[in-house]
Design a protein around this motif. Structure first.
Motif, PDB file in Angstrom:
ATOM      1  N   ALA A  76       0.844  -1.189   0.000  1.00 36.70           N
ATOM      2  CA  ALA A  76       0.000   0.000   0.000  1.00 36.70           C
ATOM      3  C   ALA A  76       0.880   1.239   0.000  1.00 36.70           C
ATOM      4  N   HIS A  77       0.280   2.358  -0.394  1.00 37.41           N
ATOM      5  CA  HIS A  77       0.976   3.649  -0.407  1.00 37.41           C
ATOM      6  C   HIS A  77       0.139   4.650   0.379  1.00 37.41           C
ATOM      7  N   TYR A  78       0.786   5.324   1.353  1.00 41.94           N
ATOM      8  CA  TYR A  78       0.140   6.364   2.145  1.00 41.94           C
ATOM      9  C   TYR A  78       0.943   7.653   2.001  1.00 41.94           C
ATOM     10  N   MET A  79       0.250   8.794   1.870  1.00 42.27           N
ATOM     11  CA  MET A  79       0.887  10.118   1.801  1.00 42.27           C
ATOM     12  C   MET A  79       0.305  10.977   2.917  1.00 42.27           C
ATOM     13  N   PHE A  80       1.197  11.654   3.652  1.00 44.31           N
ATOM     14  CA  PHE A  80       0.713  12.475   4.758  1.00 44.31           C
ATOM     15  C   PHE A  80       1.817  13.443   5.187  1.00 44.31           C
ATOM     16  N   SER A  81       1.443  14.396   6.003  1.00 43.74           N
ATOM     17  CA  SER A  81       2.386  15.353   6.595  1.00 43.74           C
ATOM     18  C   SER A  81       2.303  15.242   8.107  1.00 43.74           C
ATOM     19  N   LEU A  82       3.438  15.481   8.780  1.00 40.08           N
ATOM     20  CA  LEU A  82       3.481  15.468  10.233  1.00 40.08           C
ATOM     21  C   LEU A  82       4.046  16.777  10.741  1.00 40.08           C
ATOM     22  N   ASN A  83       3.365  17.333  11.719  1.00 37.78           N
ATOM     23  CA  ASN A  83       3.886  18.499  12.413  1.00 37.78           C
ATOM     24  C   ASN A  83       4.970  18.058  13.398  1.00 37.78           C
ATOM     25  N   PRO A  84       5.765  18.975  13.910  1.00 37.80           N
ATOM     26  CA  PRO A  84       6.769  18.581  14.904  1.00 37.80           C
ATOM     27  C   PRO A  84       6.142  17.809  16.074  1.00 37.80           C
TER      28      PRO A  84
END
Length: 817
Positions: A268-276
């Motif tokens: 599977a492929h997941y795309m996301f952003s994480l804050n500090p």
């Protein structure tokens, strides 16, 4: 090379801080139904009902990396949750192997990844949770690719079959884009009962795309370097057929959601952003489902497995595992002045004893060695007896009607058996039965009716015992020197050609037969079974005389075998002119009571000369020149210093010898050999030479350039069970008998100040050792009696069973050696 450290705060725990290791540092996570084999690089095998049922994933020979892993791409760089497959290496590493779980923690420049792996206590679920945490002070973008290379086949695939030929895999998803990969293993023989179903649920919400066809996923790369991770996103091939806008019904083999007859992948492929300081979690649950009558599984079964995508459910399962192992480790405890020894014996021995019973020495043959099973289960009594009874009855059920036992038995009476003419199975089974009765007092087993391998007739275990003795006593199985014939082999598999013509003789089996006759006499006397054993006693007496008078040589040790043309081998004058003492027949000559006290002393003097800087050798001189009528160990097929040819073969050279030394109160000598058997002492077995984890009991320490002191076969050895018996039964001298507990300790001054918690068939006993003029014992203030040792005739302090209650306190006074 120092890999890490023992975790003294967590029983059975070891932490690796240096993953850059030359060899696999194996560890096992074991529920009641499922096994996960791991090393510093992640998964190596997952199997249901080891060693015989479905293998969910496995590495092939020569492969180093995990077949279940997660790639992480950030800032244009590729990382991995396990060591090596990623391009970027971690700044720091901590891998915790614990009985209930394994935790892999890697710190990279701007983020960390932590992977937790476990097998549920009951059921067929392997769980992998991956947490990605932003440790920088800036927001970061991530692409995460969990991927699994499913094997989903039985352990032994026929040479003419390709594993994926019989696999059918489909992919479905729910409204949150949690994924379910479902594979069916069909059966080449058309047997619906042998079909298998598995599913793998991916949790993490919001998959961007998914892939089920390996060929399309890896492109011109491979599983550890797939094209799908590198192609420009404008031409992205990952999951190009699978469409989240479509409703794929579970189990359907649709045009755009399935593959059959070719290798699947679960990716599977997941795309996301994480804050500090923010963390994102991904969990995969790989499960074997019920056979469902050979038909497609129901979606209800799959839904039930999805509960483990919830953290509270996962934590609950880990809690169950922790409780299970706490109870296991609490059954037997040694508290001495040796912290490292206590830590190892109290946790790693029961842990590895469990692994050995489940792994069946790790050979994926669908068969279990008769000798091996007997040896292994004798070490398991103090940790639980249910499986031992079942194994005993199975072995007797696979006995031939003339009293002979197969070299290996199938998993059922009607299974495939190894019918090579090894002759040691019966004597090991009789010792197994005797030790089982001493520990459990389950005398009713003697009247259980079991069949034979070559017929449907059933007879009692007592009648099977008599047939076992009759096999060895038969005229055709006694050699010209009154020693028992070796046929195709005894304990030492490397001697497989000494008796093929029907004349070769084995000193080891001769001594074991003398033991077995004494054991059966004692069992029948105690249980009042009316049977005439005089024929077997007479043969045993003649055999014992032959061992003492014909096998004991002028150099002061017992020869090992006499081959078909009358040549002594493992003697003071072998056919190649070498003097070659062999530890095993000498140990059994002493253990069985066949050796005189004077002969035993000379044996020990000779055995002392077999000590090397890796431990005590199996025999004193390697086979270099080819010898006929011996076997592969002397045919040139086994290099000197490799496997059983002139190595420290732990089970035979050290395990049996500790028991022999303890029976003659050689405390310092026995303790030295014992400590060479154990792996954790860095001064004896340094990691930079063994290239093995210091918690792993090994089959042998090898002596061949450039790999001197290297180990062979972790865990998969009779040494594990022999160590349990040596420590509790022979060094500390706790000897269950048919009527109670006897005591015959063999302790150095260092070990004398010890207290033991001992599980005796469900009763918890507390033993305390102290020095004194004579060996004696008291239980709750009452003095012990004395009985004679069944084998040696020497006096033993003895407490009747009726005086022992749960919580009894026993003081054992040990005479100064």
């Amino acid at each position: 090379m120092k890999s890490g450290y023992f975790d003294y705060e967590k029983q059975g725990g070891y932490t690796i801080t240096n993953p850059n290791l030359d060899t696999p540092y194996e560890y096992n996570l074991l529920g009641k139904d499922l096994l996960i084999c791991l090393d510093q690089n992640g998964f190596s095998k997952i199997q249901a009902h080891p060693p015989e049922d479905l293998v969910l994933i496995r590495r092939e020979n020569g492969e180093k990396y995990s077949k279940w892993l997660t790639f992480i791409i950030s800032g244009g760089k590729k990382y991995c949750n396990f060591f090596r497959p990623g391009n970027e290496k971690p700044l720091s590493c901590e891998i915790k192997f614990l009985p209930e779980k394994a935790v892999y923690k890697y710190d990279f420049e701007n983020f960390s990844v932590e992977t937790t792996v476990f097998a549920v206590l009951e059921g067929y679920d392997a769980v992998c949770e991956v947490n990605v945490a932003n440790t920088s002070d800036k927001k970061q973008d991530f692409d995460v690719f969990p991927q699994i290379f499913p094997f989903v086949n039985m352990p032994n695939v026929s040479a003419w079959d390709i594993p994926y030929w019989y696999l059918r895999t489909s992919l479905t998803h729910d409204e949150k884009r949690n994924l379910t990969f479902y594979s069916r293993l069909m059966n080449a023989g058309g047997n619906a009962e042998k079909r298998r179903n598995v599913c793998c649920n991916f949790g993490g919400d919001g998959a961007v795309s998914a892939e089920y066809f390996m060929e399309r996923y890896i492109g011109a790369g491979d599983f550890f370097n797939p094209d799908s991770l590198y192609l420009d996103k404008s031409a992205y091939r990952f999951g190009e057929d699978y469409r989240f806008g479509e409703d794929y019904r579970f189990g359907d083999m649709g045009e755009n959601n399935s593959v059959a007859g070719f290798q699947p992948v679960y990716a599977a492929h997941y795309m996301f952003s994480l804050n500090p300081n923010e963390t994102k979690s991904f969990t995969q649950v790989f499960s074997m489902l019920s056979n469902n009558g050979g038909e497609i599984s129901t979606y209800t079964q799959v839904e039930e497995k999805k509960r483990l995508l919830v953290k509270n459910a996962r934590d609950g399962e880990i809690g169950k595992l922790e409780n299970f192992y706490e109870k296991l480790f609490s059954l037997n405890r040694i508290d001495s002045d040796d912290r490292e020894f206590d830590n190892y014996v109290n946790a790693f021995l029961p842990l590895q004893m469990r692994w050995v019973i489940a792994l069946d020495r790790g050979w994926a043959t669908g068969m279990r060695g008769t000798r091996d099973a007997a040896n292994d289960f004798m070490g398991a009594f103090i940790y639980g007896i249910a499986d031992a009874r079942k194994m005993l009855l199975h072995l007797f059920d696979c006995q031939r009607s003339d009293g002979w036992f197969p070299r290996q038995t199938g998993n059922s009476k009607n299974g495939v058996h190894d019918l090579r003419g090894y002759v040691d199975g019966g004597v090991f089974v009789l010792e197994f039965l005797y030790e089982y009765l001493c520990y459990t007092k389950d005398f009713g087993i003697l009247q259980e009716k079991v069949g034979y391998l070559d017929g449907e007739r059933k007879e009692s275990v007592a009648e099977h015992m008599i047939k076992t003795l009759r096999y060895y006593a038969a005229e055709e199985n006694v050699g010209e020197d009154n020693l028992l014939k070796i046929r195709e082999g005894d304990w030492f598999d490397g001697v497989n050609q000494a008796g093929l013509l029907g004349k070769g003789q084995s000193v080891t089996v001769s001594c074991q037969y003398c033991m077995a006759v004494k054991y059966v006499e004692e069992i029948f006397r105690h249980t009042r079974v009316n049977a005439d054993l005089s024929e077997f006693v007479s043969v045993a007496e003649k055999v014992a005389v032959a061992v003492r008078e014909k096998a004991f040589n002028g150099s002061g040790f017992f020869c090992g075998i006499k081959n078909d043309v009358g040549q002594w081998v493992f003697s003071d004058n072998d056919p190649d002119g070498k003097s070659r003492m062999f530890a095993v027949p000498n140990a059994f000559a002493v253990i069985s009571g066949v050796a005189t006290d004077g002969q035993a002393e000379k044996v020990f003097e000779n055995f002392a000369h077999m000590k090397t800087d890796t431990g005590y050798k199996l025999f004193a001189t390697p086979f270099v020149k080819k010898l006929n009528l011996v076997g592969r160990v002397a045919s040139g097929d086994v290099i000197a210093g490799l496997l059983g040819n002139y190595t420290v073969y732990n089970h035979g050279s050290q395990g049996f010898s500790v028991r022999a030394l303890a029976s003659r109160k050689k405390a310092d000598f026995a303790d030295d050999v014992l400590m060479w058997s154990l792996p954790f002492d860095e001064t004896r077995h340094p990691e930079n030479k063994t290239k093995a984890p210091p918690y792993a009991i090994v089959n042998c320490y090898q002596d061949v350039a450039p790999c001197r002191h290297r180990t062979g076969f972790l865990f998969l050895t009779g040494t594990v069970a022999m160590l349990v018996r040596n420590i509790y039964n022979y060094i500390y001298g706790i000897r269950p008998t048919l009527g109670g507990l006897a005591f015959n300790p063999c302790l150095t001054a260092k070990r004398l100040n010890s207290e033991i918690k001992y599980n005796y068939n469900g009763k918890t006993l507390y033993l305390k050792y102290r020095a004194g003029k004579n060996t004696c014992a008291t239980v709750d203030g009452k003095n012990a009696e004395y009985i004679k040792d069944v084998l040696t005739g020497k006096p033993l302090a003895f407490i009747k069973d009726e005086l022992l209650t749960n919580g009894s306190k026993i003081i054992i006074t040990v005479e100064k050696q």
